[in-house]
Scaffold this motif. Structure first.
Motif, short mmCIF file in Angstrom:
data_model
loop_
_atom_site.label_atom_id
_atom_site.label_comp_id
_atom_site.label_asym_id
_atom_site.label_seq_id
_atom_site.Cartn_x
_atom_site.Cartn_y
_atom_site.Cartn_z
N MET A 12 0.88 -1.25 0.01
CA MET A 12 0.01 -0.08 0.07
C MET A 12 0.97 1.32 0.13
N VAL A 13 0.56 2.34 -0.63
CA VAL A 13 1.20 3.35 -0.72
C VAL A 13 0.28 4.67 0.12
N THR A 14 1.09 5.35 0.56
CA THR A 14 0.36 6.63 1.35
C THR A 14 0.02 7.64 0.38
N ALA A 15 -1.50 7.64 0.24
CA ALA A 15 -1.86 9.01 -0.33
C ALA A 15 -2.31 10.21 0.56
N LEU A 16 -2.03 11.08 0.04
CA LEU A 16 -2.35 12.51 0.70
C LEU A 16 -3.81 12.81 0.30
N ILE A 17 -4.69 12.99 1.02
CA ILE A 17 -6.04 13.26 0.71
C ILE A 17 -6.32 14.67 1.19
N ARG A 18 -6.78 15.53 0.22
CA ARG A 18 -7.11 16.92 0.29
C ARG A 18 -8.12 17.34 -0.63
N ALA A 19 -8.47 18.68 -0.14
CA ALA A 19 -9.53 19.26 -1.20
C ALA A 19 -8.69 19.70 -2.63
N ALA A 20 -9.64 19.44 -3.63
CA ALA A 20 -9.06 19.75 -4.86
C ALA A 20 -8.94 21.37 -4.87
N LEU A 21 -7.85 21.75 -5.53
CA LEU A 21 -7.27 23.01 -5.70
C LEU A 21 -7.62 23.64 -7.24
N PRO A 22 -7.77 24.70 -7.57
CA PRO A 22 -7.89 25.33 -9.22
C PRO A 22 -6.74 24.75 -10.00
N SER A 23 -5.66 24.38 -9.14
CA SER A 23 -4.46 23.83 -10.04
C SER A 23 -4.58 22.49 -10.36
N ASP A 24 -5.58 21.71 -9.83
CA ASP A 24 -5.76 20.21 -10.29
C ASP A 24 -6.81 20.21 -11.45
N GLU A 25 -7.14 21.41 -11.78
CA GLU A 25 -8.24 21.06 -12.94
C GLU A 25 -7.86 20.19 -14.12
N PRO A 26 -6.66 20.19 -14.76
CA PRO A 26 -6.20 19.48 -15.88
C PRO A 26 -6.27 18.14 -15.52
N VAL A 27 -5.89 17.57 -14.23
CA VAL A 27 -5.62 16.05 -13.92
C VAL A 27 -7.07 15.59 -13.79
N TRP A 28 -7.78 16.45 -13.01
CA TRP A 28 -9.09 16.24 -12.62
C TRP A 28 -10.09 15.97 -13.81
N ARG A 29 -9.61 16.65 -14.81
CA ARG A 29 -10.69 16.56 -15.99
C ARG A 29 -10.29 15.24 -16.85
N ALA A 30 -8.85 14.91 -16.54
CA ALA A 30 -8.47 13.52 -17.25
C ALA A 30 -9.21 12.27 -16.57
N LEU A 31 -9.05 12.37 -15.38
CA LEU A 31 -9.53 11.55 -14.61
C LEU A 31 -11.18 11.32 -14.58
N TRP A 32 -11.79 12.61 -14.48
CA TRP A 32 -12.99 12.63 -14.80
C TRP A 32 -13.66 12.01 -16.12
N ARG A 33 -12.68 12.26 -17.29
CA ARG A 33 -13.17 11.63 -18.52
C ARG A 33 -13.21 9.83 -18.39
N GLY A 34 -11.96 9.60 -17.66
CA GLY A 34 -11.87 8.17 -17.41
C GLY A 34 -13.22 7.43 -16.76
N TYR A 35 -13.43 8.28 -15.83
CA TYR A 35 -14.55 7.90 -14.98
C TYR A 35 -16.13 7.82 -15.98
N CYS A 36 -16.09 9.08 -16.69
CA CYS A 36 -17.51 8.90 -17.53
C CYS A 36 -17.11 8.00 -18.44
N ASP A 37 -16.15 7.64 -19.15
CA ASP A 37 -15.99 6.54 -20.16
C ASP A 37 -16.37 5.21 -19.54
#
Length: 154
Positions: free
Chosen positions: A1-26
């Motif tokens: 197991m890896v240690t993940a930092l869990i935090r609120a999304a920031l404006p700078s996360d938009e490009p990676v969130w969009r890529a993950l969101w696309r994967g989710y929708c797909d």
């Protein structure tokens, strides 16, 4: 197991969130119009919105997200949290990232006084259900969706 930092999304996360969101929708075969994605991201960043997003960061890279809606309801006296979307990048799966996102929400539930967290997934989403079953069992409810274009049964 890896240690993940869990935090609120920031404006700078938009490009990676969009890529993950696309994967989710797909994954769910949902062709969302761009304006729905844009509006979702706007709500995530709006401090007055009930929509929130937490992300899982590993080695400085966002590898997963959970979009949630905290809302009042008629069965409880405290707000509840609807975990609407949870997605982890393929290469980060089976490393505890999804579990860390849900555990963060469980801790938030205790800290914020939410009455419960609830979510749904497709019945055949066996990989996700194995994770979810470690937290709680499915409650047996059946979902119905009514849209404006849905004709009434005769």
């Amino acid at each position: 197991m890896v240690t993940a930092l869990i935090r609120a999304a920031l404006p700078s996360d938009e490009p990676v969130w969009r890529a993950l969101w696309r994967g989710y929708c797909d994954f769910y075969s949902v062709p969302l119009p761009p304006e729905a994605t844009q509006r979702t991201w706007q709500r995530i960043l709006d401090p007055d919105s009930a929509v929130m997003c937490i992300v899982a960061e590993i080695d400085g890279r966002v590898r997963g997200f959970a979009n949630c809606v905290v809302h009042e309801n008629t069965w409880e006296t405290q707000p509840v949290c609807y975990l609407e979307d949870l997605f982890v990048a393929e290469e980060a799966r089976r490393h505890g990232v999804g579990s860390a996102l849900i555990e963060w929400l469980r801790n938030a539930m205790r800290a914020e006084g939410w009455a419960r967290i609830y979510w749904m997934t497709r019945e055949d989403n066996t990989r996700a259900r194995r994770l979810y079953d470690r937290f709680t069992q499915a409650d047996g409810f059946v979902r119905y969706v009514l849209r404006p274009a849905t004709a009434p049964a005769q």
